[in-house]
Every structure is written in structure tokens, then in C-alpha cells.
Scaffold this motif. Structure first.
Motif: not given
Length: 250
Positions: A222-250
């Protein structure tokens, strides 16, 4: 095992609450995250409504009905206002967090060595489960507490990850390894007694993949603060993609 991403939208509500215009929209933020592939939405409605409000909880519950298979997770202290929301909207998961009413943010897990705490939690866990709601307990990474969590009837634990995130931020490899070992041991202890494992607090794009690579069996972050901080720069869609990429890379 694939780790699910649940986006905490509290900070969207915090920004909205600074004006009386209804923007940014909490439900629109949640919907964009779901459309981008987030597996769930988390809210933590505190009694003072300083971010997510009661109406948000209900509005998001209506939204989630349009997304079968996605998870709605409501977290908070079950001795305050949480149980009313659980009874009203019956989310897929509730996370019991030992916050005081005026607490700035969650900063510790339940102490299940305290008989009075266990006595308070047991009937509330039973009530939530009777409604068909999965129960997760917010816990520090203490392997010895996991059997007690299971004995109370919890389905999962959410490991409080701020100490790991703080160690990661130092750049000190020894501190990072020590914290990862703590969380890996706690997660394994939870798995050994039949608990599912969630994790959250201060996880971000830098520290998430290393955490998931070392800590076994994490079902959900569950990710909130960092996610929303990233979304301010990247947008919601791209930020979800970034975190899903992190999960996949693990």
C-alpha cells in the motif's frame, strides 16, 4: 507470487481539503489509477477528516463496484471510526492500525504482548470477518508477534516499513541489509503460521524492488505519500506503471 499494488489516495483528499472547490477529485484519482492497472485502492479515514472524509469512503465504495476483482482496503483504528465504515461498505479488506486520534501518521504496529490489546481486538476482528471482510493487522517486523496475530483471527499482517525506508535513505549497505533481514524474518514467521503478508509506509520507487526481492511472500503493498508525490510530476497513469515496473523487476 505477484505482489498487488494498492494506491492510498489520502493525500489527494488532503490537497482538495485546502479549498472548497472539490478538486482534485479523490474518486477520479482512484479511477485513473485503476484504469492504469492498480490492483486496489486504500483509504485511511481519520476521525478529524483532515484528508479522506466519510463521504469519500462511500463514494469510493460505489466506484469499486465497477471494478470487480480489484480490492478496496479501508484502514484505521477499529476503536475509533473504522468499524462503522466496515459495516456500511464491506470492503474486501480492512487494516487495523493502532493510531491515536491526533496522530500525525502511523508510526508503530500493534503490541500483541499486551493482553488488554488482544482482548480489545479479538471481537472486532470477528465482527469484520463475519461481514466477509479480510482483516490485516498493522505490525512491526517482530517475528515473535506473528503467531499471536494469527491466534486473534487475523488473515494478514501489514508490516510497517518506515524503519526499512529510513535505513535505505541513509545509503548505508549494512543498515539496509540489517533491516531487510528483520523484515524477511518477520514475513517468514507470518507465512509459517498461515498469515498473508502486506507491507506499507514510506515505500517508494527506489526502495520497493529491493524490499520485494528479499522479503518473502508479500501479497500487497500500500503506497500513498510517495505515489502521490510522483504523480504530481508524472501523472497517475505513468506513476502506476512505474510502481508496477518496480514490482515486476523484483
Amino acid at each position: 507470487m505477484k505482489t498487488s499494488l494498492s494506491v492510498n489516495v489520502n493525500k489527494v483528499a488532503l490537497v482538495r481539503n485546502t479549498r472548497h472547490l472539490g478538486i482534485p477529485s479523490v474518486t477520479r484519482a482512484a479511477e485513473q489509477c485503476l484504469r492504469a492497472g492498480a490492483h486496489g485502492i486504500t483509504v485511511h479515514p481519520r476521525p478529524d477528516e483532515r484528508h479522506v472524509r466519510g463521504q469519500d469512503v462511500h463514494d469510493l465504495a460505489e466506484l469499486m463496484k465497477q471494478w470487480p476483482g480489484r480490492e478496496y482496503n479501508i484502514e484505521g483504528n477499529p476503536t475509533q471510526n473504522l468499524m462503522g465504515f466496515i459495516r456500511a461498505v464491506k470492503p474486501q479488506q480492512c487494516t487495523f492500525v493502532p493510531d491515536s486520534e491526533d496522530q500525525f501518521t502511523s508510526d508503530h504496529g500493534w503490541n500483541l504482548d499486551d493482553p488488554a490489546t488482544c482482548e480489545r481486538l479479538a471481537p472486532l476482528i470477528s465482527q469484520a470477518k463475519a461481514l466477509g471482510v479480510r482483516v490485516s493487522l498493522f505490525m512491526d517486523p517482530l517475528p515473535g508477534q506473528m503467531a499471536a496475530a494469527r491466534a486473534l483471527g487475523a488473515d494478514r499482517v501489514e508490516l510497517y516499513t518506515e524503519p526499512y525506508a529510513a535505513a535505505w535513505a541513509t545509503g548505508n549497505d549494512t543498515q539496509r541489509r540489517e533491516q531487510l533481514q528483520r523484515y524477511a524474518a518477520a514475513a517468514q514467521a507470518a507465512l509459517d503460521v498461515g498469515l498473508g503478508v502486506n507491507a506499507g509506509h514510506d515505500l517508494n520507487r527506489e526502495n520497493l524492488a529491493p524490499f520485494l526481492a528479499e522479503v518473502p511472500g508479500v501479497a500487497e503493498v500500500s503506497i500513498g505519500h510517495a505515489f502521490i508525490a510522483d504523480a504530481l510530476e508524472l501523472g497517475y497513469t505513468a506513476t502506476v506503471g512505474e510502481y508496477l515496473r518496480c514490482i515486476k523487476s523484483a
